[in-house]
Scaffold this motif. Structure first.
Motif, PDB file in Angstrom:
ATOM      1  N   LEU A 133       0.864  -1.177   0.000  1.00 37.31           N
ATOM      2  CA  LEU A 133       0.000   0.000   0.000  1.00 37.31           C
ATOM      3  C   LEU A 133       0.901   1.227   0.000  1.00 37.31           C
ATOM      4  CD1 LEU A 133      -2.971   0.967   0.077  1.00 37.31           C
ATOM      5  CD2 LEU A 133      -2.690   1.261   2.553  1.00 37.31           C
ATOM      6  N   GLN A 134       0.981   1.866  -1.160  1.00 37.39           N
ATOM      7  CA  GLN A 134       1.743   3.111  -1.272  1.00 37.39           C
ATOM      8  C   GLN A 134       0.838   4.254  -0.846  1.00 37.39           C
ATOM      9  OE1 GLN A 134       5.062   3.656  -2.195  1.00 37.39           O
ATOM     10  NE2 GLN A 134       4.619   5.758  -1.558  1.00 37.39           N
ATOM     11  N   MET A 135       1.268   4.992   0.152  1.00 36.63           N
ATOM     12  CA  MET A 135       0.454   6.049   0.739  1.00 36.63           C
ATOM     13  C   MET A 135       1.165   7.379   0.516  1.00 36.63           C
ATOM     14  SD  MET A 135      -0.048   3.942   4.299  1.00 36.63           S
ATOM     15  CE  MET A 135      -1.358   4.922   4.992  1.00 36.63           C
ATOM     16  N   ASN A 136       0.583   8.243  -0.290  1.00 35.15           N
ATOM     17  CA  ASN A 136       1.146   9.554  -0.584  1.00 35.15           C
ATOM     18  C   ASN A 136       0.234  10.647  -0.041  1.00 35.15           C
ATOM     19  OD1 ASN A 136       3.255   8.298  -2.039  1.00 35.15           O
ATOM     20  ND2 ASN A 136       2.058   8.361  -3.927  1.00 35.15           N
ATOM     21  N   SER A 137       0.783  11.839   0.052  1.00 38.85           N
ATOM     22  CA  SER A 137       0.014  13.001   0.527  1.00 38.85           C
ATOM     23  C   SER A 137      -0.741  12.671   1.812  1.00 38.85           C
ATOM     24  CB  SER A 137      -0.959  13.464  -0.556  1.00 38.85           C
ATOM     25  OG  SER A 137      -0.288  13.799  -1.745  1.00 38.85           O
ATOM     26  N   LEU A 138      -0.035  12.111   2.753  1.00 39.92           N
ATOM     27  CA  LEU A 138      -0.673  11.670   3.990  1.00 39.92           C
ATOM     28  C   LEU A 138      -1.224  12.839   4.789  1.00 39.92           C
ATOM     29  CD1 LEU A 138       1.800   8.842   4.879  1.00 39.92           C
ATOM     30  CD2 LEU A 138      -0.675   8.564   4.727  1.00 39.92           C
ATOM     31  N   ARG A 139      -2.343  12.569   5.451  1.00 38.43           N
ATOM     32  CA  ARG A 139      -3.034  13.566   6.260  1.00 38.43           C
ATOM     33  C   ARG A 139      -3.129  13.080   7.703  1.00 38.43           C
ATOM     34  NH1 ARG A 139      -8.193  13.609   2.110  1.00 38.43           N
ATOM     35  NH2 ARG A 139      -7.118  14.520   0.296  1.00 38.43           N
ATOM     36  N   PRO A 140      -3.261  13.987   8.656  1.00 31.79           N
ATOM     37  CA  PRO A 140      -3.414  13.548  10.054  1.00 31.79           C
ATOM     38  C   PRO A 140      -4.574  12.563  10.242  1.00 31.79           C
ATOM     39  CG  PRO A 140      -2.912  15.882   9.991  1.00 31.79           C
ATOM     40  CD  PRO A 140      -3.113  15.458   8.560  1.00 31.79           C
ATOM     41  N   GLU A 141      -5.631  12.733   9.461  1.00 38.98           N
ATOM     42  CA  GLU A 141      -6.782  11.834   9.593  1.00 38.98           C
ATOM     43  C   GLU A 141      -6.511  10.424   9.066  1.00 38.98           C
ATOM     44  OE1 GLU A 141      -6.762  14.846   8.150  1.00 38.98           O
ATOM     45  OE2 GLU A 141      -7.993  14.883   6.317  1.00 38.98           O
TER      46      GLU A 141
END
Length: 118
Positions: free
Chosen positions: A80-88
């Motif tokens: 799972l590539q996770m980009n532009s991560l947010r606090p939520e």
């Protein structure tokens, strides 16, 4: 039986990226769908993304365009590539494997913590 081992969770700043890995072993021939779920404190576990044996993917609306699920059949690993991560996005992320295409998991990994700071 199928064993799932996740890795890659970490503390990251908002806007950053992470790649989660899920290594599968055991009777993987019986698995048709792999997925990633997340569970934030006080919330129910929910599906984030899934991928079928044939490569068809599905995402929850909140991660479309930011997360990408993929699989390496030779390594029996799902990513799972996770980009532009947010606090939520902060949650424990679980890998899951399902025998059927109804996405009801038969097997779970132990989970990996992703924390996104603002």
């Amino acid at each position: 039986q199928v064993q799932l081992v996740e890795s890659g969770g970490a503390l990251v700043q908002a806007g950053g990226s992470l790649r989660l890995s899920c290594a599968a072993s055991g009777s993987i021939f019986s698995i048709n769908v792999m997925g990633w779920y997340c569970q934030a404190p006080g919330k129910q576990r929910e599906l984030v993304a899934s991928i079928t044996r044939g490569g068809t993917t599905n995402y929850v609306d909140s991660v479309k365009g930011r997360f990408t699920i993929s699989r390496d059949n030779g390594k029996n690993t799902v990513y799972l590539q996770m980009n532009s991560l947010r606090p939520e996005d902060t949650a424990v992320y679980y890998c899951a494997a399902a025998k059927g295409y109804n996405l009801v998991p038969n097997y779970w990994g132990q989970g990996t913590q992703v924390t996104v700071s603002s």
